[in-house]
Motif scaffolding. Structure first.
Motif, PDB file in Angstrom:
ATOM      1  N   GLN A  89     -16.812  -0.905 -14.278  1.00 11.57           N
ATOM      2  CA  GLN A  89     -16.024   0.067 -13.533  1.00 11.57           C
ATOM      3  C   GLN A  89     -16.760   0.478 -12.260  1.00 11.57           C
ATOM      4  N   THR A 131      -1.354  -6.560  -5.160  1.00 10.98           N
ATOM      5  CA  THR A 131      -2.445  -5.738  -5.673  1.00 10.98           C
ATOM      6  C   THR A 131      -3.764  -6.178  -5.059  1.00 10.98           C
ATOM      7  N   ARG A 167       0.820  -1.200   0.000  1.00 14.03           N
ATOM      8  CA  ARG A 167       0.000   0.000   0.000  1.00 14.03           C
ATOM      9  C   ARG A 167       0.863   1.262   0.000  1.00 14.03           C
ATOM     10  N   THR A 169      -6.120  -9.529  -1.416  1.00 14.91           N
ATOM     11  CA  THR A 169      -5.114  -9.252  -2.437  1.00 14.91           C
ATOM     12  C   THR A 169      -5.057 -10.403  -3.430  1.00 14.91           C
ATOM     13  N   HIS A 224     -16.480  -1.962  -5.656  1.00 14.12           N
ATOM     14  CA  HIS A 224     -16.463  -1.302  -4.365  1.00 14.12           C
ATOM     15  C   HIS A 224     -17.503  -1.913  -3.452  1.00 14.12           C
ATOM     16  N   GLU A 250      -9.749  -5.077  -5.485  1.00 13.63           N
ATOM     17  CA  GLU A 250     -10.580  -3.937  -5.860  1.00 13.63           C
ATOM     18  C   GLU A 250     -10.142  -3.355  -7.198  1.00 13.63           C
ATOM     19  N   ASN A 251      -8.822  -3.305  -7.439  1.00 18.13           N
ATOM     20  CA  ASN A 251      -8.308  -2.785  -8.703  1.00 18.13           C
ATOM     21  C   ASN A 251      -8.410  -3.806  -9.829  1.00 18.13           C
ATOM     22  N   ASN A 293      -3.396  -9.050 -16.327  1.00 19.60           N
ATOM     23  CA  ASN A 293      -4.327  -7.988 -16.694  1.00 19.60           C
ATOM     24  C   ASN A 293      -4.757  -8.150 -18.140  1.00 19.60           C
ATOM     25  N   ASN A 300     -12.082  -4.205 -11.587  1.00 19.79           N
ATOM     26  CA  ASN A 300     -12.609  -3.105 -12.389  1.00 19.79           C
ATOM     27  C   ASN A 300     -12.453  -3.345 -13.879  1.00 19.79           C
ATOM     28  N   GLU A 301     -11.538  -4.226 -14.285  1.00 20.60           N
ATOM     29  CA  GLU A 301     -11.289  -4.497 -15.696  1.00 20.60           C
ATOM     30  C   GLU A 301     -11.245  -6.002 -15.925  1.00 20.60           C
TER      31      GLU A 301
END
Length: 315
Positions: free
Chosen positions: A130, A104, A9, A72, A134, A107-108, A94, A111-112
């Motif tokens: 997107q 990572t 983080r 994570t 959350h 949450e990130n 990714n 999104n994709e």
């Protein structure tokens, strides 16, 4: 795991962490970037949390609940490896085919679109959109509903015992109301039973006297040539009586049914004479049976909370 999350983080800006060689990443980019979405791996929401459904190499379909702000990539991969010993290598890529760092947060990743590689087999996973990863923010009405659920769960034992006391009081009240009616009903039922039995004995006595009288006339007064047409007409008259009973009652003349019918006839006749309220008695009995059923169900629930079922030991 907490230390790794701390460093991930607060990592310096511009620093990218990869767990593999850049050459390997380039090969992955060219080999896995155009894979269609896999039916064996997909992400769906369940109870407000994203759930990754995955078919492991052993053939078992497993579900992994993901907490986007806490889980994570490394946590997810460790859970997958621990679930199936047949998983030797696991990685997340990714959309561009680059390997995602184990630090990572999911949450990130959610999104994709991303790719999951297990034992060299790539599965393309479509994102939910997107911002959909959350945590779900509860509205005022939802928060009130959750508070009511928590309050109900905390006050459930007290409410159960209060309901148990109310049911006991209702049962005692109904028993007190039924006691005088039950005493009168038992007395009338005994009288109706005696009269129905007496009617049966009277029928047996009539048939016995009829058979004896016909025999006396046949052997001592008249000859059989004279008595034969008499007995024929008596038999026809008896058949007509049986058929008349069916026409009037719409029931076959079966002796147990006739006896029960006469019992009810005498019982209602006696009840009308004593002005016994049969409707009120039936309503009280039905209400008492309902209270007894609710009381039994509530006692089973309380007993289940006090004495939880013990797991059965394997033989």
């Amino acid at each position: 795991m907490l230390v790794s999350r701390f460093f991930c983080r607060f990592k310096p800006p511009g620093l990218r962490i990869f767990s593999s060689d850049p050459v390997w990443s380039a090969g992955v980019m060219s080999g896995f970037s155009s894979q269609p979405p896999s039916r064996d791996v997909f992400v769906r929401y369940s109870f407000g949390r994203p759930v990754l459904s995955l078919r492991l190499p052993a053939g078992q379909q497993c579900r992994f609940t993901v907490t986007p702000m806490l889980t994570t990539v490394g946590d997810l991969l460790r859970d997958i490896t621990a679930k199936d010993p047949g998983v030797h290598t696991a990685a997340l890529l990714n959309g561009g085919g680059q390997r995602i760092s184990s630090c990572t947060f999911m949450e990130n990743v959610l999104n994709e679109d991303f790719q999951l590689v297990i034992n060299g087999i790539t599965h393309s996973v479509r994102s939910l959109g997107q911002g959909s990863s959350h945590e779900h923010m509860l509205g005022v009405d939802d928060m009130k509903y959750v508070v009511r659920l928590l309050q109900s769960a905390l006050t459930l034992p007290q409410r159960q015992h209060a309901a148990h006391a109310e049911l006991l009081a209702a049962r005692e009240r109904l028993a007190e109301q039924l006691q005088p009616l039950e005493t009168v009903r038992v007395k009338m039922a005994q009288e109706a039973e005696s009269r129905a039995s007496l009617l049966g004995w009277a029928g047996l006595a009539y048939l016995s006297l009829q058979g004896g009288f016909l025999g006396y006339l046949t052997w001592y007064v008249f000859a059989w040539d004279v008595m034969e047409p008499v007995t024929f007409f008596i038999t026809c008259s008896t058949s007509m009586m049986f058929f008349a009973y069916y026409v009037l009652t719409k029931q076959d003349l079966i002796y147990p049914n006739v006896r029960d019918r006469q019992f009810l006839h005498f019982f209602h006749l006696r009840a009308s004479q004593q002005k016994f309220n049969i409707k009120k008695y039936n309503e009280l009995k039905e209400e008492l049976a309902k209270v007894e059923g609710d009381l039994s169900t509530l006692r089973s629930a309380i007993r289940l909370q006090v004495d939880p079922p013990q797991p059965q030991k394997a033989a």
